[in-house]
Scaffold this motif. Structure first.
Motif, short mmCIF file in Angstrom:
data_model
loop_
_atom_site.label_atom_id
_atom_site.label_comp_id
_atom_site.label_asym_id
_atom_site.label_seq_id
_atom_site.Cartn_x
_atom_site.Cartn_y
_atom_site.Cartn_z
N ILE A 83 0.15 7.90 2.94
CA ILE A 83 1.11 7.65 4.03
C ILE A 83 2.19 6.66 3.58
O ILE A 83 3.37 6.85 3.85
CB ILE A 83 0.38 7.10 5.28
N ASP B 198 -2.43 -0.03 -8.34
CA ASP B 198 -2.38 0.94 -9.42
C ASP B 198 -1.06 1.72 -9.39
O ASP B 198 -0.91 2.71 -8.66
CB ASP B 198 -3.57 1.91 -9.28
N GLY C 274 0.84 -1.19 0.00
CA GLY C 274 0.00 0.00 0.00
C GLY C 274 0.87 1.24 0.00
O GLY C 274 0.66 2.19 0.76
N GLY C 275 1.89 1.22 -0.89
CA GLY C 275 2.86 2.33 -0.91
C GLY C 275 2.75 3.22 -2.14
O GLY C 275 3.63 4.05 -2.38
N ILE D 121 -5.02 12.17 9.07
CA ILE D 121 -3.78 12.59 8.42
C ILE D 121 -4.15 13.20 7.06
O ILE D 121 -4.94 12.61 6.30
CB ILE D 121 -2.80 11.40 8.25
N SER E 216 -6.13 2.41 12.89
CA SER E 216 -6.70 3.76 12.98
C SER E 216 -7.10 4.01 14.42
O SER E 216 -7.49 3.07 15.14
CB SER E 216 -7.93 3.87 12.08
N THR F 43 -9.64 -6.09 2.01
CA THR F 43 -8.35 -5.38 2.12
C THR F 43 -7.91 -5.24 3.57
O THR F 43 -6.77 -5.53 3.91
CB THR F 43 -8.45 -3.97 1.47
N SER G 92 0.54 5.54 -2.75
CA SER G 92 0.04 6.90 -2.47
C SER G 92 -0.01 7.15 -0.96
O SER G 92 0.26 6.24 -0.16
CB SER G 92 -1.36 7.10 -3.08
N PRO H 202 -3.39 6.03 13.93
CA PRO H 202 -3.37 7.49 13.76
C PRO H 202 -4.77 8.09 13.77
O PRO H 202 -5.75 7.43 13.42
CB PRO H 202 -2.76 7.68 12.36
N ALA I 283 -1.79 -0.64 3.26
CA ALA I 283 -2.94 -0.88 2.37
C ALA I 283 -4.23 -0.83 3.19
O ALA I 283 -4.34 -1.46 4.23
CB ALA I 283 -2.81 -2.25 1.70
N GLY I 284 -5.16 -0.03 2.72
CA GLY I 284 -6.41 0.08 3.45
C GLY I 284 -7.51 0.58 2.54
O GLY I 284 -7.25 1.27 1.55
N LYS J 88 -0.20 5.72 -10.07
CA LYS J 88 -0.30 6.79 -9.07
C LYS J 88 1.09 7.32 -8.65
O LYS J 88 1.21 8.40 -8.08
CB LYS J 88 -1.03 6.26 -7.82
N LYS K 70 -6.31 11.05 -0.20
CA LYS K 70 -7.47 10.17 -0.04
C LYS K 70 -8.47 10.75 0.96
O LYS K 70 -9.68 10.76 0.70
CB LYS K 70 -6.98 8.78 0.46
#
Ligand SMILES: NC(=O)c1ccc[n+]([C@@H]2O[C@H](COP(=O)([O-])OP(=O)(O)OC[C@H]3O[C@@H](n4cnc5c(N)ncnc54)[C@H](OP(=O)(O)O)[C@@H]3O)[C@@H](O)[C@H]2O)c1
Length: 251
Positions: free
Chosen positions: A12, A33, A7-8, A176, A130, A101, A10, A173, A79-80, A36, A180
């Motif tokens: 965080i 994707d 999940g890198g 943030i 979260s 996911t 876009s 967190p 990834a979320g 991005k 997204k």
């Protein structure tokens, strides 16, 4: 040092990838994707088109990333999937993607980490949950329920991986300021309390991983708010959280 971020592509995850790149680490990322990723970074960061819901694809991606490397030092799951509303008020497709996911993807991430890091006898793992998953209350969204599950899954793997010298850090967190979050809120973040800049989040997250913290909740004001709310009787907490959700949606 080598770091891989699921999940890198876009937000965080991408900001963390840039951070570790600036420190001279070997950096790999994956997502569904790859378009991005800004073009100038594609040569420095090893990017893989991989869905975390597919364990075999995730494992072969890690093998490809590590082909010319000795070890995986840090593995982070950013990834979320997020759909804002309670179960029954979101579509089946949104619910399915979130559950796949956020829950299956998290289990796949830990299983892949276990397979790759177990023989190394060291490694650091971090997963982004979260702050919304910290509290248990009736009217929480399905997203919040999945993030609560992420915290529980990480807790289970924390115990399972400790004997192999592998640390697990759970990141919880508050809001943030990512693209997204802006998309989901029509670019209006005025009702997001204690909003944190991405760069600040990156430094808090990377420090927590470095220090092998078990759970980190930030920003501090949000952490204390959650601690205070958790002391309330559940009936009062349910009312407060319901009213908060209404206020945020202008209901
Ligand atoms: N921003 C916030 O306020 C906030 C607060 C608390 C927690 N979080 C959590 O922090 C994480 C990152 O959020 P963000 O705001 O940075 O959002 P984001 O930019 O949408 O990041 C999510 C990342 O996950 C990837 N992804 C989604 N589904 C995937 C799948 N099935 N397989 C592989 N990669 C997948 C996306 O890439 P592709 O689209 O390329 O697949 C993207 O790179 C999420 O887990 C989110 O729930 C965010």
């Amino acid at each position: 040092m080598n770091v891989f971020i699921a999940g890198g592509t876009s937000g965080i995850g991408y900001a963390l990838a840039r951070h570790y790149l600036s420190k001279g680490y070997g950096v790999g990322i994956c997502g569904r994707d790859l378009t991005k990723i800004p073009e100038n970074d594609s040569k420095d960061i090893k990017a893989f088109q991989t869905d975390v819901c597919d364990i075999n694809a995730l494992l072969s991606t890690l093998q490809s990333f590590l082909v010319d490397k000795n070890e995986l030092d840090i593995f982070i799951n950013c990834a979320g999937s997020y759909a804002e509303d309670v179960a029954g008020r979101i579509s089946y497709e949104e619910a399915e993607e979130m559950l796949q996911t956020n829950i299956l993807g998290t289990v796949n991430f830990f299983e892949a980490a276990r397979k790759v890091m177990k023989n190394q006898k060291k490694g650091r793992i971090a997963v982004i949950a979260s702050v919304s998953g910290i509290l248990e209350y009736e009217n929480s969204s399905l997203y919040t329920k999945t993030k609560r599950s992420v915290i529980q899954i990480a807790d289970a793997y924390h115990r399972a991986l400790k004997p192999f010298g592998i640390s697990v850090t759970t990141i919880a967190p508050g809001y943030i300021d990512t693209e997204k979050l802006r998309q989901l809120n029509q670019n209006n973040l005025s009702k997001k309390p204690f909003l944190t800049e991405v760069e600040t989040a990156v430094s808090i997250i990377s420090e927590a991983i470095e220090k092998q913290k078990k759970l980190i909740i930030f920003p501090t004001k949000m952490k204390w708010m959650m601690k205070s709310l958790s002391l309330l009787p559940s009936s009062l907490l349910n009312i407060i959280m319901f009213r908060k959700a209404q206020w945020m949606k202008n209901d």
